[in-house]
Write an enzyme that holds these catalytic residues in place. Structure first.
Site, PDB file in Angstrom:
ATOM      1  N   TYR A 195      13.976 -35.457  19.565  1.00 30.46           N
ATOM      2  CA  TYR A 195      12.767 -36.278  19.389  1.00 30.46           C
ATOM      3  C   TYR A 195      12.661 -37.376  20.453  1.00 30.46           C
ATOM      4  CZ  TYR A 195      11.370 -34.198  14.905  1.00 30.46           C
ATOM      5  OH  TYR A 195      10.917 -33.338  13.919  1.00 30.46           O
ATOM      6  N   ARG A 246       2.854 -29.067   4.210  1.00 33.92           N
ATOM      7  CA  ARG A 246       3.206 -30.481   4.040  1.00 33.92           C
ATOM      8  C   ARG A 246       2.575 -31.073   2.776  1.00 33.92           C
ATOM      9  NH1 ARG A 246       3.056 -32.088  10.473  1.00 33.92           N
ATOM     10  NH2 ARG A 246       5.310 -31.970  10.823  1.00 33.92           N
ATOM     11  N   LYS A 293      12.936 -28.889   7.554  1.00 33.97           N
ATOM     12  CA  LYS A 293      13.667 -30.158   7.628  1.00 33.97           C
ATOM     13  C   LYS A 293      14.585 -30.350   6.411  1.00 33.97           C
ATOM     14  CE  LYS A 293      10.209 -32.475  10.538  1.00 33.97           C
ATOM     15  NZ  LYS A 293       9.420 -33.733  10.764  1.00 33.97           N
ATOM     16  N   HIS A 295       8.729 -28.927  10.978  1.00 37.52           N
ATOM     17  CA  HIS A 295       8.363 -29.274  12.356  1.00 37.52           C
ATOM     18  C   HIS A 295       7.773 -28.039  13.021  1.00 37.52           C
ATOM     19  CE1 HIS A 295       8.672 -30.568  16.568  1.00 37.52           C
ATOM     20  NE2 HIS A 295       9.088 -29.339  16.791  1.00 37.52           N
ATOM     21  N   PHE A 336       8.939 -45.398  13.989  1.00 40.37           N
ATOM     22  CA  PHE A 336       9.553 -44.481  13.032  1.00 40.37           C
ATOM     23  C   PHE A 336      10.759 -43.712  13.590  1.00 40.37           C
ATOM     24  CE2 PHE A 336       5.929 -42.356  15.081  1.00 40.37           C
ATOM     25  CZ  PHE A 336       6.509 -41.209  15.590  1.00 40.37           C
ATOM     26  N   GLU A 381      11.724 -26.455  23.216  1.00 39.72           N
ATOM     27  CA  GLU A 381      12.342 -26.570  21.890  1.00 39.72           C
ATOM     28  C   GLU A 381      13.070 -25.289  21.502  1.00 39.72           C
ATOM     29  OE1 GLU A 381       9.151 -29.921  20.278  1.00 39.72           O
ATOM     30  OE2 GLU A 381       9.251 -27.984  19.254  1.00 39.72           O
ATOM     31  N   ASN A 393       8.653 -34.649   5.832  1.00 42.93           N
ATOM     32  CA  ASN A 393       7.434 -33.847   5.698  1.00 42.93           C
ATOM     33  C   ASN A 393       7.686 -32.345   5.820  1.00 42.93           C
ATOM     34  OD1 ASN A 393       8.051 -33.865   8.379  1.00 42.93           O
ATOM     35  ND2 ASN A 393       6.073 -34.622   9.108  1.00 42.93           N
ATOM     36  N   ARG A 412       0.799 -24.751  13.383  1.00 40.87           N
ATOM     37  CA  ARG A 412       0.453 -26.159  13.120  1.00 40.87           C
ATOM     38  C   ARG A 412      -0.586 -26.258  11.997  1.00 40.87           C
ATOM     39  NH1 ARG A 412       3.084 -30.506  15.577  1.00 40.87           N
ATOM     40  NH2 ARG A 412       1.101 -31.600  15.456  1.00 40.87           N
TER      41      ARG A 412
HETATM   42  N1  UDP Z   1       6.678 -39.442  11.848  1.00 37.28           N
HETATM   43  C1  UDP Z   1       6.835 -40.525  10.985  1.00 37.28           C
HETATM   44  N2  UDP Z   1       5.854 -41.480  10.961  1.00 37.28           N
HETATM   45  C2  UDP Z   1       4.742 -41.410  11.727  1.00 37.28           C
HETATM   46  C3  UDP Z   1       4.586 -40.317  12.602  1.00 37.28           C
HETATM   47  C4  UDP Z   1       5.580 -39.366  12.646  1.00 37.28           C
HETATM   48  O1  UDP Z   1       7.825 -40.620  10.268  1.00 37.28           O
HETATM   49  O2  UDP Z   1       3.873 -42.302  11.643  1.00 37.28           O
HETATM   50  C5  UDP Z   1       7.722 -38.408  11.897  1.00 37.28           C
HETATM   51  C6  UDP Z   1       7.337 -37.137  11.128  1.00 37.28           C
HETATM   52  O3  UDP Z   1       8.527 -36.571  10.583  1.00 37.28           O
HETATM   53  C7  UDP Z   1       6.791 -36.248  12.220  1.00 37.28           C
HETATM   54  C8  UDP Z   1       7.725 -36.607  13.376  1.00 37.28           C
HETATM   55  O4  UDP Z   1       7.937 -38.010  13.229  1.00 37.28           O
HETATM   56  O5  UDP Z   1       6.854 -34.888  11.841  1.00 37.28           O
HETATM   57  C9  UDP Z   1       7.184 -36.319  14.755  1.00 37.28           C
HETATM   58  O6  UDP Z   1       5.918 -36.965  14.884  1.00 37.28           O
HETATM   59  P1  UDP Z   1       4.669 -36.191  15.515  1.00 37.28           P
HETATM   60  O7  UDP Z   1       3.615 -37.213  15.785  1.00 37.28           O
HETATM   61  O8  UDP Z   1       5.136 -35.354  16.663  1.00 37.28           O
HETATM   62  O9  UDP Z   1       4.165 -35.279  14.293  1.00 37.28           O
HETATM   63  P2  UDP Z   1       4.197 -33.706  14.079  1.00 37.28           P
HETATM   64  O10 UDP Z   1       4.018 -33.061  15.436  1.00 37.28           O
HETATM   65  O11 UDP Z   1       5.529 -33.348  13.450  1.00 37.28           O
HETATM   66  O12 UDP Z   1       3.056 -33.424  13.155  1.00 37.28           O
HETATM   67 MG    MG Z   2       5.104 -33.367  17.164  1.00 38.31          MG
END
Ligand code: UDP
Ligand code: MG
Length: 148
Positions: free
Chosen positions: A51, A104, A11, A122, A59, A133, A119, A87
């Protein structure tokens, strides 16, 4: 166990912090092969499309603004159970909740920053989403499978 492909993004925060090589090194040390890669900058509209599953969440606006704020690196990773292993290497969504040793936590945690969007990385969360994706960013002739 199966050989899988997954979509990974470095990112804008991690690109700005000069962490591309550090993150690639973690992939390679964990037997995740980089089989496609490119640098690009998303438009706000493209970030919203990528997204879209999060549209309406609190968010979403901050996230899509952030994801279009600077260059990113996108890659396809390949390996045994690549989706879940990637992951695990990434860690929990919010850097403050991520375990030490994860990308992270190690590379995105800032005790003065309560936000979760910046963070560092992705990663796709399922076989179906990985395919979607990967197709979002890469043509088939830009991907070079080499495992197995
Ligand atoms: N995100 C955020 N606040 C939250 C949850 C998610 O800013 O409370 C952002 C964060 O950058 C995250 C992205 O939205 O990576 C996508 O969320 P997801 O729940 O899919 O998390 P990930 O799969 O990236 O762990
Ligand atoms: Mg996700």
């Amino acid at each position: 166990m199966a050989i899988e492909q997954t979509l990974s993004i470095i990112k804008p925060d991690a690109v700005a912090k000069n962490l591309i090589g550090e993150i690639y090194s973690r992939f390679e040390k964990n037997q995740l092969h980089i089989i496609a890669t490119k640098m690009l900058r998303l438009t706000r509209e493209q970030a919203e499309e990528f997204y879209a599953v999060h549209a309406g969440r609190s968010f979403y606006s901050k996230l899509t603004n952030f994801m279009s704020s600077g260059p990113i690196i996108v890659q396809v990773l390949e390996g045994e159970d690549a989706i879940s292993r990637h992951r695990a290497i990434m860690g929990a969504t919010c850097p403050k909740d991520a375990a030490p040793g994860t990308i992270r936590r190690d590379l995105a945690f800032d005790p003065s920053n309560p936000e979760c969007h910046d963070n560092a990385v992705h990663g796709s969360d399922s076989t179906e989403n990985a395919q979607k994706e990967i197709d979002f960013f890469f043509r088939p002739d830009e991907i070079f499978p080499r495992t197995g």
